[in-house]
Motif scaffolding. Structure first.
Motif, PDB file in Angstrom:
ATOM      1  N   GLN A  85      15.286  48.330  53.132  1.00  0.00           N
ATOM      2  CA  GLN A  85      15.432  47.169  52.741  1.00  0.00           C
ATOM      3  C   GLN A  85      16.099  47.136  51.283  1.00  0.00           C
ATOM      4  N   PHE A  86      17.023  46.648  50.799  1.00  0.00           N
ATOM      5  CA  PHE A  86      17.407  46.844  49.403  1.00  0.00           C
ATOM      6  C   PHE A  86      17.803  45.520  48.770  1.00  0.00           C
ATOM      7  N   ALA A  87      17.098  45.281  47.688  1.00  0.00           N
ATOM      8  CA  ALA A  87      17.401  43.934  46.837  1.00  0.00           C
ATOM      9  C   ALA A  87      18.400  43.985  45.749  1.00  0.00           C
ATOM     10  N   VAL A  88      19.037  43.108  45.240  1.00  0.00           N
ATOM     11  CA  VAL A  88      19.959  42.917  44.211  1.00  0.00           C
ATOM     12  C   VAL A  88      19.040  43.522  42.707  1.00  0.00           C
ATOM     13  N   GLY A  89      19.777  44.478  42.371  1.00  0.00           N
ATOM     14  CA  GLY A  89      18.996  45.186  41.143  1.00  0.00           C
ATOM     15  C   GLY A  89      18.283  46.568  41.334  1.00  0.00           C
ATOM     16  N   ASP A  90      18.101  46.951  42.713  1.00  0.00           N
ATOM     17  CA  ASP A  90      17.379  48.015  43.260  1.00  0.00           C
ATOM     18  C   ASP A  90      18.237  49.122  42.581  1.00  0.00           C
ATOM     19  N   ARG A  91      17.819  50.126  41.857  1.00  0.00           N
ATOM     20  CA  ARG A  91      18.543  51.429  41.660  1.00  0.00           C
ATOM     21  C   ARG A  91      18.286  52.293  42.831  1.00  0.00           C
ATOM     22  N   VAL A  92      19.528  53.052  43.154  1.00  0.00           N
ATOM     23  CA  VAL A  92      19.584  53.937  44.394  1.00  0.00           C
ATOM     24  C   VAL A  92      20.358  55.132  44.090  1.00  0.00           C
ATOM     25  N   THR A  93      20.349  56.320  45.015  1.00  0.00           N
ATOM     26  CA  THR A  93      21.022  57.372  44.838  1.00  0.00           C
ATOM     27  C   THR A  93      21.696  57.472  46.235  1.00  0.00           C
ATOM     28  N   HIS A  94      23.040  58.006  46.389  1.00  0.00           N
ATOM     29  CA  HIS A  94      23.711  58.236  47.267  1.00  0.00           C
ATOM     30  C   HIS A  94      23.981  59.639  47.351  1.00  0.00           C
ATOM     31  N   ASP A  95      24.008  60.346  48.530  1.00  0.00           N
ATOM     32  CA  ASP A  95      24.379  61.739  48.490  1.00  0.00           C
ATOM     33  C   ASP A  95      25.881  62.120  48.019  1.00  0.00           C
ATOM     34  N   LYS A  96      26.741  61.126  48.440  1.00  0.00           N
ATOM     35  CA  LYS A  96      28.180  61.321  47.885  1.00  0.00           C
ATOM     36  C   LYS A  96      28.685  60.744  46.545  1.00  0.00           C
ATOM     37  N   HIS A  97      28.097  59.671  46.240  1.00  0.00           N
ATOM     38  CA  HIS A  97      28.546  58.758  45.181  1.00  0.00           C
ATOM     39  C   HIS A  97      27.553  58.934  43.949  1.00  0.00           C
ATOM     40  N   GLY A  98      26.414  59.139  44.020  1.00  0.00           N
ATOM     41  CA  GLY A  98      25.657  59.637  42.901  1.00  0.00           C
ATOM     42  C   GLY A  98      24.783  58.193  42.682  1.00  0.00           C
ATOM     43  N   LEU A  99      24.141  58.081  41.627  1.00  0.00           N
ATOM     44  CA  LEU A  99      23.292  57.206  41.067  1.00  0.00           C
ATOM     45  C   LEU A  99      24.015  55.736  40.919  1.00  0.00           C
TER      46      LEU A  99
END
Length: 73
Positions: free
Chosen positions: A26-40
């Motif tokens: 589950q993700f919420a607004v403001g969460d920092r994420v990392t994506h395999d293709k797009h990065g941070l």
């Protein structure tokens, strides 16, 4: 001999039992994420828990479920 249709029954202690499906993250607004293709990136919107919009700095991207390529930091 006929075979019945439907899922096969497995015993709870069987070494061949199927692994449980991982829980959907589950993700919420403001969460920092990392994506395999797009990065941070940072989550800027959540749409019905089926997709999120993430700001990766250079672009906003809509990421749909399953979020297998994206993890929360």
């Amino acid at each position: 001999m006929t075979r019945s249709e439907g899922p096969r029954r497995t015993l709870p202690a069987s070494p061949f039992s199927r692994p449980a499906a991982p829980a959907v993250e589950q993700f919420a607004v403001g969460d920092r994420v990392t994506h395999d293709k797009h990065g941070l990136g940072r989550v800027v919107a959540v749409e019905d828990e089926a997709s999120v919009i993430v700001d990766f700095g250079s672009a906003h991207r809509r990421i749909s479920t399953p979020f297998s390529a994206m993890t929360k930091l």
